[in-house]
Design a protein around this motif. Structure first.
Motif, short mmCIF file in Angstrom:
data_model
loop_
_atom_site.label_atom_id
_atom_site.label_comp_id
_atom_site.label_asym_id
_atom_site.label_seq_id
_atom_site.Cartn_x
_atom_site.Cartn_y
_atom_site.Cartn_z
N ALA A 17 0.87 -1.18 0.00
CA ALA A 17 0.00 0.00 0.00
C ALA A 17 0.91 1.23 0.00
O ALA A 17 2.05 1.15 0.47
N PRO A 18 0.44 2.36 -0.53
CA PRO A 18 1.24 3.58 -0.52
C PRO A 18 1.47 4.08 0.92
O PRO A 18 0.66 3.79 1.81
N ARG A 19 2.55 4.81 1.09
CA ARG A 19 2.91 5.32 2.42
C ARG A 19 1.78 6.09 3.08
O ARG A 19 1.54 5.94 4.28
N SER A 20 1.08 6.93 2.33
CA SER A 20 0.02 7.74 2.92
C SER A 20 -1.09 6.86 3.50
O SER A 20 -1.66 7.17 4.56
N VAL A 21 -1.39 5.74 2.83
CA VAL A 21 -2.43 4.82 3.30
C VAL A 21 -1.95 4.09 4.56
O VAL A 21 -2.70 3.93 5.53
N VAL A 22 -0.69 3.65 4.54
CA VAL A 22 -0.13 2.96 5.70
C VAL A 22 -0.11 3.90 6.91
O VAL A 22 -0.52 3.54 8.01
N PHE A 23 0.35 5.13 6.69
CA PHE A 23 0.43 6.09 7.80
C PHE A 23 -0.95 6.33 8.40
O PHE A 23 -1.11 6.37 9.62
N GLN A 24 -1.96 6.45 7.54
CA GLN A 24 -3.33 6.66 8.00
C GLN A 24 -3.78 5.49 8.88
O GLN A 24 -4.43 5.68 9.91
N ALA A 25 -3.41 4.27 8.49
CA ALA A 25 -3.78 3.08 9.27
C ALA A 25 -3.10 3.07 10.64
O ALA A 25 -3.61 2.48 11.59
N VAL A 100 9.77 3.47 24.09
CA VAL A 100 9.48 4.38 22.98
C VAL A 100 9.38 3.55 21.70
O VAL A 100 10.26 2.74 21.40
N VAL A 101 8.29 3.75 20.97
CA VAL A 101 8.07 3.10 19.68
C VAL A 101 8.32 4.13 18.59
O VAL A 101 7.80 5.25 18.65
N THR A 102 9.11 3.75 17.59
CA THR A 102 9.31 4.60 16.42
C THR A 102 8.97 3.78 15.18
O THR A 102 9.46 2.66 15.00
N LEU A 103 8.08 4.33 14.36
CA LEU A 103 7.67 3.70 13.11
C LEU A 103 8.14 4.57 11.97
O LEU A 103 7.81 5.76 11.92
N SER A 104 8.94 4.00 11.07
CA SER A 104 9.44 4.75 9.91
C SER A 104 8.91 4.08 8.64
O SER A 104 8.94 2.85 8.52
N LEU A 105 8.44 4.90 7.70
CA LEU A 105 7.88 4.40 6.45
C LEU A 105 8.72 4.89 5.28
O LEU A 105 9.09 6.05 5.23
N ARG A 106 8.97 3.97 4.34
CA ARG A 106 9.77 4.32 3.18
C ARG A 106 9.13 3.71 1.94
O ARG A 106 8.74 2.55 1.96
N THR A 111 3.76 0.66 -5.39
CA THR A 111 2.69 0.06 -4.60
C THR A 111 3.12 -0.39 -3.22
O THR A 111 2.30 -0.93 -2.48
N GLY A 112 4.37 -0.20 -2.87
CA GLY A 112 4.82 -0.78 -1.61
C GLY A 112 5.43 0.21 -0.65
O GLY A 112 5.99 1.24 -1.04
N THR A 113 5.33 -0.13 0.62
CA THR A 113 5.91 0.68 1.69
C THR A 113 6.66 -0.24 2.63
O THR A 113 6.13 -1.29 3.04
N GLU A 114 7.88 0.15 2.98
CA GLU A 114 8.60 -0.59 4.00
C GLU A 114 8.34 0.09 5.34
O GLU A 114 8.52 1.29 5.49
N LEU A 115 7.86 -0.70 6.30
CA LEU A 115 7.62 -0.23 7.65
C LEU A 115 8.75 -0.76 8.53
O LEU A 115 8.99 -1.96 8.55
N VAL A 116 9.43 0.15 9.21
CA VAL A 116 10.47 -0.25 10.15
C VAL A 116 10.03 0.16 11.54
O VAL A 116 9.71 1.33 11.78
N LEU A 117 9.98 -0.81 12.43
CA LEU A 117 9.53 -0.58 13.79
C LEU A 117 10.71 -0.76 14.74
O LEU A 117 11.47 -1.71 14.62
N SER A 118 10.83 0.18 15.66
CA SER A 118 11.85 0.08 16.70
C SER A 118 11.16 0.37 18.02
O SER A 118 10.36 1.30 18.12
N GLN A 119 11.46 -0.44 19.05
CA GLN A 119 10.89 -0.19 20.38
C GLN A 119 11.91 -0.57 21.44
O GLN A 119 12.60 -1.57 21.33
N GLY A 120 11.97 0.22 22.49
CA GLY A 120 12.87 -0.09 23.58
C GLY A 120 12.96 1.09 24.54
O GLY A 120 12.26 2.08 24.35
N ASP A 121 13.80 0.97 25.56
CA ASP A 121 14.50 -0.23 25.96
C ASP A 121 13.62 -1.00 26.92
O ASP A 121 12.96 -0.41 27.77
N PHE A 122 13.62 -2.32 26.79
CA PHE A 122 12.82 -3.17 27.66
C PHE A 122 13.60 -3.54 28.91
O PHE A 122 14.82 -3.64 28.90
#
Length: 149
Positions: A17-25, A100-106, A111-122
């Motif tokens: 899905a395009p980045r704008s659609v993913v971000f909206q979700a 802290v959760v950080t979501l980066s979209l590229r 038609t595609g978006t890479e979602l990178v998720l980072s969370q920590g520190d646990f």
């Protein structure tokens, strides 16, 4: 604040899905409620003040047991490429601490978006593993939601 050896979670997912659609979700309460949480969970309500310094509160209903809440504050809101927020449970488990959760979209292609998720520190590896399982199931649901759109 990160330090070497901190327990962090890193995940990547390609979404069709395009980045704008993913971000909206990721931000729209009615969309978030469709995919958030591990399998079998429902999301009765999402309150969100989407701006840096604004708060959010997500009600999570497990298949069995009592309703509980996830709360936090938005740190960075940069559509459609980055979203960052604090993440803590109301009435946390003794092993839990605010992360802290950080979501980066590229964009990958048209038609595609890479979602990178980072969370920590646990605080513990057990909590990190629990979050990894929860995010994996949530992102699976998000992927299905976006591919059926």
């Amino acid at each position: 604040m990160t330090h070497d050896g901190g327990l962090r979670l890193h995940m990547q997912r390609v979404l069709r899905a395009p980045r704008s659609v993913v971000f909206q979700a990721l931000i729209a309460p009615q969309e978030l409620a469709k995919w958030w949480g591990p399998d079998g969970f429902t999301i009765p309500s999402v309150e969100s003040d989407l701006r840096p310094g604004g708060g959010y509160r997500i009600a999570m209903q497990p298949p069995e047991g009592d309703l509980f809440y996830l709360v936090g504050e938005f740190l960075e809101v940069d559509p459609p490429e980055r979203l960052s927020y604090t993440f803590r449970w109301e009435d946390p488990d003794p092993e839990d601490r605010e992360t802290v959760v950080t979501l980066s979209l590229r964009d990958i292609d048209v038609t595609g978006t890479e979602l990178v998720l980072s969370q920590g520190d646990f605080a513990t590896e057990r909590r990190r593993a629990l979050h990894e399982e929860g995010w994996t199931q949530s992102l699976d649901k998000l992927e299905r939601l976006l591919s059926s759109a």
